[in-house]
Write a protein that holds these residues in place. Structure first.
Motif, PDB file in Angstrom:
ATOM      1  N   PRO A   1      40.004  -2.331  41.337  1.00  0.00           N
ATOM      2  CA  PRO A   1      39.274  -2.039  42.585  1.00  0.00           C
ATOM      3  C   PRO A   1      40.201  -1.832  43.781  1.00  0.00           C
ATOM      4  O   PRO A   1      39.980  -0.914  44.591  1.00  0.00           O
ATOM      5  CB  PRO A   1      38.390  -3.276  42.771  1.00  0.00           C
ATOM      6  CG  PRO A   1      38.173  -3.792  41.379  1.00  0.00           C
ATOM      7  CD  PRO A   1      39.489  -3.553  40.685  1.00  0.00           C
ATOM      8  N   GLN A   2      41.239  -2.663  43.906  1.00  0.00           N
ATOM      9  CA  GLN A   2      42.181  -2.487  45.014  1.00  0.00           C
ATOM     10  C   GLN A   2      42.947  -1.186  44.893  1.00  0.00           C
ATOM     11  O   GLN A   2      43.202  -0.491  45.884  1.00  0.00           O
ATOM     12  CB  GLN A   2      43.167  -3.655  45.052  1.00  0.00           C
ATOM     13  CG  GLN A   2      42.632  -4.929  45.668  1.00  0.00           C
ATOM     14  CD  GLN A   2      43.711  -5.978  45.743  1.00  0.00           C
ATOM     15  OE1 GLN A   2      44.145  -6.525  44.720  1.00  0.00           O
ATOM     16  NE2 GLN A   2      44.175  -6.265  46.941  1.00  0.00           N
ATOM     17  N   LEU A   3      43.325  -0.841  43.667  1.00  0.00           N
ATOM     18  CA  LEU A   3      44.041   0.408  43.437  1.00  0.00           C
ATOM     19  C   LEU A   3      43.183   1.597  43.847  1.00  0.00           C
ATOM     20  O   LEU A   3      43.646   2.504  44.557  1.00  0.00           O
ATOM     21  CB  LEU A   3      44.421   0.496  41.955  1.00  0.00           C
ATOM     22  CG  LEU A   3      44.965   1.828  41.452  1.00  0.00           C
ATOM     23  CD1 LEU A   3      46.253   2.212  42.177  1.00  0.00           C
ATOM     24  CD2 LEU A   3      45.211   1.762  39.946  1.00  0.00           C
ATOM     25  N   ALA A   4      41.943   1.601  43.419  1.00  0.00           N
ATOM     26  CA  ALA A   4      41.048   2.703  43.761  1.00  0.00           C
ATOM     27  C   ALA A   4      40.800   2.763  45.269  1.00  0.00           C
ATOM     28  O   ALA A   4      40.772   3.848  45.870  1.00  0.00           O
ATOM     29  CB  ALA A   4      39.730   2.550  43.011  1.00  0.00           C
ATOM     30  N   GLU A   5      40.629   1.617  45.889  1.00  0.00           N
ATOM     31  CA  GLU A   5      40.390   1.580  47.335  1.00  0.00           C
ATOM     32  C   GLU A   5      41.590   2.108  48.110  1.00  0.00           C
ATOM     33  O   GLU A   5      41.441   2.861  49.082  1.00  0.00           O
ATOM     34  CB  GLU A   5      40.085   0.147  47.765  1.00  0.00           C
ATOM     35  CG  GLU A   5      39.787   0.014  49.252  1.00  0.00           C
ATOM     36  CD  GLU A   5      39.472  -1.408  49.668  1.00  0.00           C
ATOM     37  OE1 GLU A   5      39.138  -1.619  50.856  1.00  0.00           O
ATOM     38  OE2 GLU A   5      39.573  -2.316  48.821  1.00  0.00           O
ATOM     39  N   ARG A   6      42.794   1.723  47.665  1.00  0.00           N
ATOM     40  CA  ARG A   6      44.004   2.185  48.363  1.00  0.00           C
ATOM     41  C   ARG A   6      44.160   3.698  48.240  1.00  0.00           C
ATOM     42  O   ARG A   6      44.514   4.371  49.220  1.00  0.00           O
ATOM     43  CB  ARG A   6      45.234   1.482  47.800  1.00  0.00           C
ATOM     44  CG  ARG A   6      46.537   1.869  48.479  1.00  0.00           C
ATOM     45  CD  ARG A   6      46.488   1.600  49.977  1.00  0.00           C
ATOM     46  NE  ARG A   6      47.748   1.925  50.624  1.00  0.00           N
ATOM     47  CZ  ARG A   6      47.880   2.067  51.942  1.00  0.00           C
ATOM     48  NH1 ARG A   6      46.840   1.898  52.736  1.00  0.00           N
ATOM     49  NH2 ARG A   6      49.049   2.364  52.461  1.00  0.00           N
ATOM     50  N   CYS A   7      43.884   4.239  47.074  1.00  0.00           N
ATOM     51  CA  CYS A   7      43.977   5.692  46.906  1.00  0.00           C
ATOM     52  C   CYS A   7      42.985   6.394  47.831  1.00  0.00           C
ATOM     53  O   CYS A   7      43.313   7.413  48.455  1.00  0.00           O
ATOM     54  CB  CYS A   7      43.722   6.072  45.451  1.00  0.00           C
ATOM     55  SG  CYS A   7      45.091   5.684  44.336  1.00  0.00           S
ATOM     56  N   ALA A   8      41.783   5.837  47.943  1.00  0.00           N
ATOM     57  CA  ALA A   8      40.783   6.430  48.835  1.00  0.00           C
ATOM     58  C   ALA A   8      41.251   6.374  50.281  1.00  0.00           C
ATOM     59  O   ALA A   8      41.080   7.337  51.044  1.00  0.00           O
ATOM     60  CB  ALA A   8      39.452   5.702  48.667  1.00  0.00           C
TER      61      ALA A   8
ATOM     62  N   GLY B   1      43.558   9.068  51.015  1.00  0.00           N
ATOM     63  CA  GLY B   1      43.033  10.407  50.808  1.00  0.00           C
ATOM     64  C   GLY B   1      43.467  11.011  49.492  1.00  0.00           C
ATOM     65  O   GLY B   1      43.536  12.248  49.365  1.00  0.00           O
ATOM     66  N   LEU B   2      43.753  10.183  48.500  1.00  0.00           N
ATOM     67  CA  LEU B   2      44.238  10.636  47.205  1.00  0.00           C
ATOM     68  C   LEU B   2      43.147  10.509  46.149  1.00  0.00           C
ATOM     69  O   LEU B   2      42.387   9.547  46.134  1.00  0.00           O
ATOM     70  CB  LEU B   2      45.451   9.805  46.768  1.00  0.00           C
ATOM     71  CG  LEU B   2      46.641   9.803  47.728  1.00  0.00           C
ATOM     72  CD1 LEU B   2      47.694   8.802  47.271  1.00  0.00           C
ATOM     73  CD2 LEU B   2      47.246  11.201  47.831  1.00  0.00           C
ATOM     74  N   THR B   3      43.101  11.481  45.259  1.00  0.00           N
ATOM     75  CA  THR B   3      42.176  11.435  44.128  1.00  0.00           C
ATOM     76  C   THR B   3      42.824  10.667  42.985  1.00  0.00           C
ATOM     77  O   THR B   3      43.971  10.927  42.632  1.00  0.00           O
ATOM     78  CB  THR B   3      41.816  12.851  43.657  1.00  0.00           C
ATOM     79  OG1 THR B   3      41.241  13.572  44.746  1.00  0.00           O
ATOM     80  CG2 THR B   3      40.840  12.810  42.497  1.00  0.00           C
ATOM     81  N   LEU B   4      42.103   9.731  42.402  1.00  0.00           N
ATOM     82  CA  LEU B   4      42.589   8.935  41.281  1.00  0.00           C
ATOM     83  C   LEU B   4      41.914   9.428  40.012  1.00  0.00           C
ATOM     84  O   LEU B   4      40.678   9.466  39.927  1.00  0.00           O
ATOM     85  CB  LEU B   4      42.265   7.461  41.518  1.00  0.00           C
ATOM     86  CG  LEU B   4      42.748   6.443  40.485  1.00  0.00           C
ATOM     87  CD1 LEU B   4      44.268   6.416  40.404  1.00  0.00           C
ATOM     88  CD2 LEU B   4      42.211   5.047  40.830  1.00  0.00           C
ATOM     89  N   GLY B   5      42.708   9.829  39.020  1.00  0.00           N
ATOM     90  CA  GLY B   5      42.097  10.393  37.821  1.00  0.00           C
ATOM     91  C   GLY B   5      43.078  10.553  36.681  1.00  0.00           C
ATOM     92  O   GLY B   5      44.196  10.023  36.716  1.00  0.00           O
TER      93      GLY B   5
END
Length: 242
Positions: free
Chosen positions: A219-226, A229-233
Motif C-alpha cells: 500500500p505504501q509503495l502504491a501510494e508513493r508512486c501515485a 505521478g507514476l504508474t505502477l504496473g
C-alpha cells in the motif's frame, strides 16, 4: 613443458572460461548496468514503475498478494520457478486470469556459477514449457536466481526467446528481520520513474514468513508512486529495450 607449467596454464584457462561465463553478471551492479545495459538492468519508461515478484507461485502466500494487488488496482509481473509451478499449476493460471504477467525465474533457485550450457538450456526450455502450459501464455521475460546472469544463462535465454531483465530497486524482504516499514524504507531511495522493483511473493528461499513484509509494504509503495505521478504496473508496460 614441465608439469607445473602445464598445471598453471590449465588453471589460467579455467579462470578465463569462468570469467567469460560470469561477465554478463556485471549488469547486476547498478552503475555498470545503468551505463552499459539500462534495459537489462530494468530502467524503463520515465512515467512508469515496474512491480515484479520472484520465487512463486506459492499456495501459502501468492493468493495474499493477488488479493492485495486487486484491492490496490495494480497488476505486476511474477517470475515463476518451475519446481514451484509444478506443485501449484492452477495458481499459475490464476495469475494470468487476474491480469498479471508471468515470467521465468528458472526451474530451481540456485547459483549457476560454473558453465553448464546443456543444463542451462534444458532447464530454461522446461520452465518455458511449464509456464506456457499452466498459465496459458508464453512468457517473455527471464530473471536468473540471485540476479547472476552468466554467459551460459544469457545464451540459454536467447535460445528460449526470453528477454533477460534484472531490477533497479529492491526491498530486502527476504530476511527474518524484514518488516513492511523496512521494505518500504529500503525501496524509497530508488523509487523513481523507470524503476523496476524486486519483491518476493514466496519464502521458499527466504526466512519463513518473510513474504509478509513485502505484502505489507505494497500500500505504501502504491501510494508513493501515485504521489509522484507514476504508474505502477507490469514489465509489459515498462517500455524496456533489452
Amino acid at each position: 613443458m614441465d608439469a607445473r607449467r602445464t598445471a598453471l596454464l590449465a588453471g589460467a584457462a579455467t579462470v578465463a572460461v569462468e570469467a567469460a561465463h560470469l561477465a554478463p553478471a556485471a549488469a547486476r551492479l547498478a552503475p555498470v548496468g545503468r551505463r552499459l545495459r539500462p534495459g537489462l538492468a530494468g530502467h524503463g519508461a520515465p512515467g512508469h514503475v515496474a512491480l515484479t515478484f520472484d520465487d512463486g507461485p506459492d499456495p501459502a502466500s501468492t493468493p495474499r498478494f493477488l488479493d492485495g494487488l486487486e484491492a490496490l488496482g495494480v497488476r505486476a509481473t511474477f517470475f515463476l520457478l518451475g519446481d514451484m509451478l509444478e506443485r501449484a499449476p492452477a495458481l499459475g493460471r490464476e495469475l494470468t486470469d487476474r491480469g498479471h504477467e508471468v515470467a521465468v525465474h528458472g526451474w530451481h533457485h540456485r547459483r549457476q556459477w560454473r558453465p553448464s550450457p546443456r543444463r542451462d538450456a534444458r532447464e530454461l526450455r522446461r520452465t518455458v514449457e511449464a509456464v506456457t502450459a499452466a498459465c496459458g501464455v508464453r512468457p517473455t521475460w527471464y530473471r536468473p536466481p540471485y540476479g547472476v546472469l552468466t554467459a551460459g544463462l544469457l545464451a540459454a535465454a536467447r535460445g528460449a526467446e526470453l528477454r533477460p531483465v534484472l531490477w533497479t530497486a529492491w526491498g530486502r524482504d527476504w530476511t527474518d528481520r524484514a518488516t513492511a516499514a523496512s521494505v518500504y524504507r529500503t525501496l524509497l531511495p530508488d523509487l523513481r520513474g523507470g524503476a523496476t522493483v524486486l519483491l518476493h511473493d514466496s519464502d521458499c528461499t527466504s526466512a519463513p514468513g518473510a513474504w509478509r513484509s513485502a505484502l505489507g509494504a505494497l500500500p505504501q509503495l502504491a501510494e508513493r508512486c501515485a504521489q509522484l505521478g507514476l504508474t505502477l504496473g507490469p514489465l509489459r508496460d515498462h517500455g524496456l529495450t533489452v
